[in-house]
Each structure stands twice: as C-alpha cells, then as structure tokens.
Write a protein that holds these residues in place. Structure first.
Motif, PDB file in Angstrom:
ATOM      1  N   VAL A   1     -47.725 -22.835 -23.703  1.00 27.53           N
ATOM      2  CA  VAL A   1     -46.615 -22.881 -22.743  1.00 27.53           C
ATOM      3  C   VAL A   1     -45.903 -21.532 -22.786  1.00 27.53           C
ATOM      4  N   GLY A   2     -46.012 -20.779 -21.702  1.00 30.39           N
ATOM      5  CA  GLY A   2     -45.481 -19.426 -21.639  1.00 30.39           C
ATOM      6  C   GLY A   2     -46.616 -18.420 -21.649  1.00 30.39           C
ATOM      7  N   ALA A   3     -47.272 -18.260 -20.503  1.00 29.79           N
ATOM      8  CA  ALA A   3     -48.470 -17.403 -20.433  1.00 29.79           C
ATOM      9  C   ALA A   3     -48.152 -15.944 -20.744  1.00 29.79           C
ATOM     10  N   GLY A   4     -46.973 -15.494 -20.310  1.00 31.02           N
ATOM     11  CA  GLY A   4     -46.600 -14.097 -20.546  1.00 31.02           C
ATOM     12  C   GLY A   4     -47.654 -13.155 -20.005  1.00 31.02           C
ATOM     13  N   THR A   5     -48.092 -12.227 -20.831  1.00 35.89           N
ATOM     14  CA  THR A   5     -49.077 -11.241 -20.401  1.00 35.89           C
ATOM     15  C   THR A   5     -50.498 -11.785 -20.427  1.00 35.89           C
ATOM     16  N   GLY A   6     -50.722 -12.908 -21.132  1.00 35.18           N
ATOM     17  CA  GLY A   6     -52.063 -13.441 -21.320  1.00 35.18           C
ATOM     18  C   GLY A   6     -52.673 -13.082 -22.657  1.00 35.18           C
ATOM     19  N   TYR A   7     -52.005 -12.224 -23.429  1.00 39.92           N
ATOM     20  CA  TYR A   7     -52.555 -11.736 -24.702  1.00 39.92           C
ATOM     21  C   TYR A   7     -52.771 -12.867 -25.701  1.00 39.92           C
ATOM     22  N   ASN A   8     -51.798 -13.756 -25.832  1.00 49.39           N
ATOM     23  CA  ASN A   8     -51.924 -14.861 -26.788  1.00 49.39           C
ATOM     24  C   ASN A   8     -53.063 -15.795 -26.388  1.00 49.39           C
TER      25      ASN A   8
ATOM     26  N   LEU B   1     -61.473 -24.163 -23.516  1.00 48.38           N
ATOM     27  CA  LEU B   1     -60.680 -24.940 -24.470  1.00 48.38           C
ATOM     28  C   LEU B   1     -59.207 -24.538 -24.446  1.00 48.38           C
ATOM     29  N   VAL B   2     -58.890 -23.442 -23.760  1.00 47.89           N
ATOM     30  CA  VAL B   2     -57.521 -22.908 -23.724  1.00 47.89           C
ATOM     31  C   VAL B   2     -56.945 -23.063 -22.325  1.00 47.89           C
ATOM     32  N   THR B   3     -55.723 -23.581 -22.241  1.00 47.00           N
ATOM     33  CA  THR B   3     -54.986 -23.651 -20.977  1.00 47.00           C
ATOM     34  C   THR B   3     -53.642 -22.982 -21.193  1.00 47.00           C
ATOM     35  N   THR B   4     -53.223 -22.139 -20.263  1.00 44.67           N
ATOM     36  CA  THR B   4     -51.915 -21.497 -20.395  1.00 44.67           C
ATOM     37  C   THR B   4     -51.132 -21.683 -19.104  1.00 44.67           C
ATOM     38  N   ILE B   5     -49.816 -21.867 -19.222  1.00 43.19           N
ATOM     39  CA  ILE B   5     -48.967 -22.169 -18.057  1.00 43.19           C
ATOM     40  C   ILE B   5     -47.709 -21.328 -18.083  1.00 43.19           C
ATOM     41  N   ASP B   6     -47.260 -20.925 -16.887  1.00 43.39           N
ATOM     42  CA  ASP B   6     -45.990 -20.216 -16.742  1.00 43.39           C
ATOM     43  C   ASP B   6     -45.394 -20.567 -15.390  1.00 43.39           C
ATOM     44  N   LEU B   7     -44.074 -20.431 -15.288  1.00 39.66           N
ATOM     45  CA  LEU B   7     -43.371 -20.866 -14.084  1.00 39.66           C
ATOM     46  C   LEU B   7     -43.534 -19.903 -12.913  1.00 39.66           C
ATOM     47  N   GLU B   8     -43.580 -18.593 -13.209  1.00 38.60           N
ATOM     48  CA  GLU B   8     -43.554 -17.574 -12.156  1.00 38.60           C
ATOM     49  C   GLU B   8     -44.964 -17.236 -11.685  1.00 38.60           C
ATOM     50  N   PRO B   9     -45.238 -17.347 -10.367  1.00 37.60           N
ATOM     51  CA  PRO B   9     -46.571 -17.002  -9.856  1.00 37.60           C
ATOM     52  C   PRO B   9     -46.976 -15.561 -10.156  1.00 37.60           C
TER      53      PRO B   9
ATOM     54  N   ILE C   1     -48.814 -24.876 -28.224  1.00 39.13           N
ATOM     55  CA  ILE C   1     -48.002 -23.781 -28.749  1.00 39.13           C
ATOM     56  C   ILE C   1     -47.130 -23.241 -27.623  1.00 39.13           C
ATOM     57  N   ALA C   2     -45.829 -23.132 -27.881  1.00 41.22           N
ATOM     58  CA  ALA C   2     -44.908 -22.578 -26.890  1.00 41.22           C
ATOM     59  C   ALA C   2     -44.459 -21.197 -27.341  1.00 41.22           C
ATOM     60  N   THR C   3     -44.376 -20.281 -26.393  1.00 40.20           N
ATOM     61  CA  THR C   3     -43.921 -18.924 -26.694  1.00 40.20           C
ATOM     62  C   THR C   3     -42.633 -18.625 -25.934  1.00 40.20           C
ATOM     63  N   CYS C   4     -41.824 -19.677 -25.747  1.00 37.45           N
ATOM     64  CA  CYS C   4     -40.511 -19.558 -25.117  1.00 37.45           C
ATOM     65  C   CYS C   4     -39.612 -20.595 -25.782  1.00 37.45           C
ATOM     66  N   ALA C   5     -38.319 -20.317 -25.830  1.00 33.63           N
ATOM     67  CA  ALA C   5     -37.384 -21.198 -26.537  1.00 33.63           C
ATOM     68  C   ALA C   5     -37.025 -22.412 -25.687  1.00 33.63           C
ATOM     69  N   LEU C   6     -36.964 -23.583 -26.325  1.00 32.99           N
ATOM     70  CA  LEU C   6     -36.616 -24.821 -25.635  1.00 32.99           C
ATOM     71  C   LEU C   6     -35.421 -25.483 -26.298  1.00 32.99           C
ATOM     72  N   PRO C   7     -34.652 -26.314 -25.546  1.00 34.22           N
ATOM     73  CA  PRO C   7     -33.509 -27.014 -26.131  1.00 34.22           C
ATOM     74  C   PRO C   7     -33.916 -28.291 -26.868  1.00 34.22           C
ATOM     75  N   THR C   8     -35.140 -28.785 -26.605  1.00 33.07           N
ATOM     76  CA  THR C   8     -35.617 -30.015 -27.234  1.00 33.07           C
ATOM     77  C   THR C   8     -37.131 -30.051 -27.127  1.00 33.07           C
TER      78      THR C   8
ATOM     79  N   LEU D   1     -46.358 -26.588 -31.963  1.00 29.93           N
ATOM     80  CA  LEU D   1     -45.549 -25.517 -32.547  1.00 29.93           C
ATOM     81  C   LEU D   1     -44.686 -24.937 -31.444  1.00 29.93           C
ATOM     82  N   THR D   2     -43.357 -25.041 -31.614  1.00 32.68           N
ATOM     83  CA  THR D   2     -42.468 -24.595 -30.546  1.00 32.68           C
ATOM     84  C   THR D   2     -41.205 -23.946 -31.100  1.00 32.68           C
ATOM     85  N   PRO D   3     -40.736 -22.871 -30.473  1.00 32.35           N
ATOM     86  CA  PRO D   3     -39.440 -22.316 -30.845  1.00 32.35           C
ATOM     87  C   PRO D   3     -38.316 -23.287 -30.470  1.00 32.35           C
ATOM     88  N   LEU D   4     -37.359 -23.439 -31.374  1.00 28.18           N
ATOM     89  CA  LEU D   4     -36.198 -24.294 -31.120  1.00 28.18           C
ATOM     90  C   LEU D   4     -35.049 -23.766 -31.975  1.00 28.18           C
TER      91      LEU D   4
END
Length: 325
Positions: free
Chosen positions: A122-129, A142-150, A188-195, A211-214
């Motif tokens: 969760v959080g594709a960013g540059t695609g490096y991860n 086996l890998v899926t990545t998602i981000d909000l911005e087209p 795995i999330a690479t962006c901070a979440l409230p929950t 695994l998620t930042p919180l």
C-alpha cells in the motif's frame, strides 16, 4: 547525451555496491540475508529519474536527463545515498517520496516474506519497493502495489518496466485494499495510517502478516481471521507521508505546554502522545510514561477485534488500553 550513458551506469553500479555495504554493516539483513541480493541487483536510480533536495532557498530538483554532466553525476550519486528522496511536491507539500533504503531493508526483513507469498504493498511510490519484492519472490504476479494518484501509479509502472518488472500496479484507495487480487499472505504499507483498515484483514489468509506505519512506529500484526489481528510495534521509529484518501484529515498539533523539556525531546514519549491522541492529554500521557518506566515502542501493541481496535501497553487485556478509529 542521455542520463543512462556508460559513465552514469558505472557510477550507479559502484554507488549501489557502496549502499549495500553500508546497510550490511548496520546489520539490517542479519535475520534474512536474501534481501541483500535484491538491493544489490535492483537499480534505485531507475525509480528516481528526478527528485528534490531541500536547501536554504527551497527545493533543488536533481534530474537524470540534465544536459550538465556534473548535475547528472550529482543525481545518480544522490540516488544511492541512504536517505529518503522527495519525488513529488504540490504547492510545497510532499506527496510522495522514496523511503530511506536502510529503513526499507528493515521493513522487508520484518515482513518475513516466504517463497510463494502473495504480497500487497500500500503506497506504490516510485515502484522501487515493489521491484525489491518482485526480485525476492521471483514472480511479478505475486506482488500487487496500489496508490491513490494516477500520476504516481503510471510513473511507478514505467519505472518497474524499465527495471524489468511488471507487477500489477493499481490506482485506488489503499485503505480499501485490492480485493480482486486477494487473498494475501503479506501486506506492507509505506504510508502512515491512523488505524488498521479492516478491509485488509478480510483480504488476508489466516496467519498473514501485516506491517504498517502507525503513530511514528511500525506495527507488525498477525492476522487470525477476517476480523481479528494482533501484534506489537517494532523498536525503531518510522516517519512516513500520510495515506491520502476519502475522509482522511490531518491530526491537529498537540500542545506540549507544561511538559518538562526532557519529555518533549524524547522520541518514545512523542510516540505515546501520537498513539493515545484523543484518549490521553499530554499531561496524562507524561504521568503514565514516567510511572511505567519510560517504555519504548516495543512494549506497545494493537489488537483488532471486529469493529473495535485498541492500542495497549504490555498486555492487550491490561489496564492501559486506548481505542483506535
């Protein structure tokens, strides 16, 4: 002359090897050395064709296609420094970045990926991860990545293709997961979440790891079933760009007035403040922190039970529990 000329490629190889040695010396891969090869093989500079470096007069843009050879060299050397790189700005606000490689290494080790695992990032960013995960698993599907911005997902797709990988890159709200690609063994999330988004648990196999930042920490959860998960925070701090999506609001700044200067400067105390925001005021949090022996992140955890989720100190059923959204 293009950025990817022979000289630049040579510098990239040398700088990447130096970065791997630096991360290696820090012990990041001690528990799972297989990740060393992924970092040694995946070229980070392909994922940051430009980035921004903060300076006195604002941000300096470093660009791999600069007509100035010295500028191209600064760009490629900077791409392999063990620092986060700002990759997208809007009106001075940081929208996306490439995380610090040593932190990425620790997170990937903590994810405990095994051969054949299906992984959602969760959080594709540059695609490096995503490229590191695809290299490790040996199977892009086996890998899926998602981000909000087209724009972010499109550029991630291009960067991944340039590096020889084509995992599914989805545009959408990461908090909702990607049900059509489920079930997942790891998230795995690479962006901070409230929950912890409940949709993630429903898309996981029993025994999956999340695994998620919180709250400036990294939470490692084991999923029991679609409604239950529990786990603790890793000892290290982690600061990420917040997840963007529907109804996401920036938390208000907490006033530290009246707190001892020493407490205000202590990272573990600031973590407690972030974790208990809305449940404890700063003075209550400080009293608890002192009374419990100034606990570090590793003593805290989170339990998800259906619609209810709470953070806790030492024991999920103990006296120190705070509701999460």
């Amino acid at each position: 002359m293009g950025a990817y000329d022979t000289e630049i490629d040579g510098i990239a190889v040398a700088e990447r090897a130096a970065l791997v040695r630096e991360i290696d010396a820090d012990g990041a891969w001690a528990e799972d050395p297989v990740w060393r090869e992924a970092f040694a093989e995946v070229p980070r500079h392909l994922f940051v064709p430009y980035y921004y470096v903060a300076g006195r007069g604002g941000y300096e843009r470093r660009w791999g296609e600069s007509p100035d050879p010295a500028a191209r060299e600064r760009w490629v050397r900077g791409a392999y420094e063990d620092v986060p790189l700002a990759t997208r700005l809007r009106d001075g606000e940081l929208l996306s970045s490439s995380s610090q490689p040593s932190l990425m290494a620790r997170m990937l080790v903590a994810l405990r990926v095994e051969d054949g695992d299906r992984v959602l990032e969760v959080g594709a960013g540059t695609g490096y991860n995503a490229a590191l995960l695809a290299h490790r698993l040996g199977d892009d599907d086996l890998v899926t990545t998602i981000d909000l911005e087209p724009e972010i997902t499109e550029s991630a797709r291009q960067h991944l293709a340039a590096a020889g990988h084509r995992p599914p890159v989805v545009t959408g709200d990461g908090a909702r997961g990607v049900p059509e690609r489920a079930p997942f063994d790891r998230i795995i999330a690479t962006c901070a979440l409230p929950t912890v988004p409940r949709a993630w648990l429903a898309q996981c196999r029993p025994g999956a790891r999340v695994l998620t930042p919180l709250a400036t920490g990294l939470l490692a959860l084991t999923v029991r079933d679609a409604e239950h998960a529990e786990g603790r925070f890793l000892p290290s701090a982690a600061f990420f760009v917040p997840l963007r999506g529907e109804g996401r609001a920036e938390p208000e700044e907490v006033s530290l007035t009246g707190l001892p200067a020493r407490a205000r400067e202590q990272e573990p105390f600031r973590f407690l403040l972030a974790l208990t925001r809305g449940a404890l005021d700063p003075l209550q949090a400080h009293a608890l922190w002192e009374r419990e022996g100034e606990p570090d992140r590793g003593r805290y955890g989170v339990t998800v039970d259906g619609e209810h989720a709470w953070a806790w100190l030492d024991d999920p059923g103990g006296p120190h529990r705070w509701a999460l959204p």
